[in-house]
Motif scaffolding. Structure first.
Motif, short mmCIF file in Angstrom:
data_model
loop_
_atom_site.label_atom_id
_atom_site.label_comp_id
_atom_site.label_asym_id
_atom_site.label_seq_id
_atom_site.Cartn_x
_atom_site.Cartn_y
_atom_site.Cartn_z
N VAL A 223 0.82 -1.21 0.00
CA VAL A 223 0.00 0.00 0.00
C VAL A 223 0.85 1.25 0.00
O VAL A 223 2.00 1.25 0.42
N ALA A 224 0.23 2.34 -0.44
CA ALA A 224 0.90 3.64 -0.47
C ALA A 224 0.80 4.30 0.90
O ALA A 224 -0.19 4.14 1.62
N PRO A 225 1.80 5.10 1.25
CA PRO A 225 1.72 5.84 2.52
C PRO A 225 0.84 7.08 2.42
O PRO A 225 0.56 7.72 3.44
N LEU A 247 -0.13 -7.47 4.64
CA LEU A 247 0.05 -6.17 4.00
C LEU A 247 1.53 -5.80 4.04
O LEU A 247 2.24 -6.18 4.98
N ILE A 248 1.98 -5.07 3.03
CA ILE A 248 3.31 -4.48 3.05
C ILE A 248 3.12 -2.98 3.12
O ILE A 248 2.51 -2.37 2.24
N ALA A 249 3.62 -2.38 4.19
CA ALA A 249 3.40 -0.95 4.44
C ALA A 249 4.76 -0.31 4.77
O ALA A 249 5.34 -0.62 5.80
N THR A 250 5.27 0.54 3.85
CA THR A 250 4.54 1.13 2.73
C THR A 250 5.44 1.23 1.51
O THR A 250 6.64 0.99 1.60
N ASN A 251 4.83 1.68 0.42
CA ASN A 251 5.58 2.04 -0.78
C ASN A 251 6.17 3.45 -0.60
O ASN A 251 6.11 4.01 0.49
N VAL A 302 8.04 -1.44 6.03
CA VAL A 302 9.14 -0.96 5.18
C VAL A 302 8.97 0.53 4.97
O VAL A 302 7.86 1.02 4.76
N GLY A 303 10.08 1.24 5.03
CA GLY A 303 10.03 2.69 4.82
C GLY A 303 10.82 3.40 5.90
O GLY A 303 10.41 3.44 7.06
#
Length: 347
Positions: A223-225, A247-251, A302-303
């Protein structure tokens, strides 16, 4: 020894030779790492940690992964575990091979510990990645495959485009990341909208079930932040209805908050921003997901993870696993070692 050389010699030389083009540094680094054909135990012991965790049915030797984007075409799959990563995510790969956006398309903002990229899913295509995996085999750690939409494919044909990549790569992935959040493919983020995402996930889950020999391979959504809380809550509702495993957070973000001085000028470049300016927002999204789903939906955080403290705070916010990209690019394998040691035993 290889890791020491990377930190002390190879990486500084690469940056001196390619100061005006960070993409050249990236390319040369992946090319050099691709020459490592094994996973030397002495190197693995230097950077890795034995900190196993089972998430969405997959057992990870440690909780530190390589994020998508660093090794799109799976060229250095034997190197990443040797540098301490407990899992590797390749891609984002598309059904059709594509060159990506015109150069320059990668910008280092060193004063802000950040990167702007507008790569545009440059990759050799799903069939090329499948052929490489068939020939060389998978890495000795879980392999995630991030799939996205081919740029030339109209949005109304996106579902079949994703399904094709899923089918092609299904024998090789331990999980799939459905990338609907990159800002660098026109209109891609429209697939985060409720009806579009519901159609996509419904078809991908059905395809996965038809291909599975036993339990279907987990599907995750990246997903986008930049989503509002209400939009994120709606997305989570769709994910719950369609059996998304995590979910993978975030792009990367379109925001330019946190950039100052010279970096603010570079920040006028279009593309997604990653690194330190994203740290707080990525953690906020992870915390929202964890709270909204009452911890039922695992999250890969991630981020903006540039140190052990960042990783611990991401875990405390609700992430089960973390991924590195910009931090690794800026700091090298020493960051993998630091994060592994920081998270060992941290629950």
């Amino acid at each position: 020894m290889a890791g020491v050389l990377f930190e002390k010699l190879i990486r500084p030389v690469l940056y001196r030779l390619s100061a005006d083009d960070p993409e050249v540094v990236h390319e040369r680094t992946v090319r050099a790492l691709s020459l490592l054909r094994g996973t030397p135990e002495v190197l693995r012991r230097r950077y890795a940690a034995d900190d196993p965790e089972t998430v969405f049915g997959v057992r990870f030797p440690n909780r530190v992964g390589l994020a998508a984007g660093m090794d799109k075409d799976g060229r250095a799959l034997r190197a990443w575990p040797a540098l301490g990563f407990g899992f590797v995510e390749v891609g984002t790969v598309t059904r059709l091979a594509q060159p990506g956006n015109p150069r320059p398309r990668l910008f280092a903002l060193t004063d802000s510990d950040a990167v702007i990229n507008r790569m545009g899913f440059n990759n050799a295509g799903a069939e090329a990645l499948a052929a490489k995996l068939a020939e060389r085999g998978k890495p000795p750690v879980p392999l995630g495959v991030s799939i996205g939409k081919s740029k030339v494919v109209p949005l109304e044909e996106a579902v079949e485009d994703y399904r094709s990549s899923l089918r092609t790569l299904y024998p090789y992935a331990d999980y799939f990341a459905v990338n609907v959040s990159s800002p660098n493919t026109p209109n891609l983020r429209a697939l985060q909208d409720k009806s579009a995402l519901a159609e996509l996930l419904s078809e991908l889950r059905a395809t996965s079930a038809s291909l599975a020999q036993g339990t279907p391979t987990p599907l995750l959504v990246k997903v986008a932040p930049d989503l509002t809380d209400s939009a994120l809550a709606e997305l989570l509702e769709v994910c719950g209805e369609h059996g998304v495993a995590g979910l993978i957070a975030t792009n990367t973000t379109l925001s330019r908050e946190g950039l100052t001085g010279r970096d603010a000028l570079v920040g006028k470049e279009t593309g997604g921003l990653s690194g330190r300016p994203l740290t707080a927002r990525a953690r906020e999204v992870v915390r929202f997901v964890h709270k909204h789903t009452e911890g039922r939906l695992p999250v890969i955080g991630v981020g903006g993870i540039l140190g052990g403290t960042d990783a611990r705070e991401m875990i405390d916010a609700g992430a089960s696993l973390v991924q590195l990209y910009t931090g690794f690019a800026l700091k090298g394998p020493g960051l993998v070692r630091e994060v592994n040691r920081s998270l060992a035993g941290w629950r």
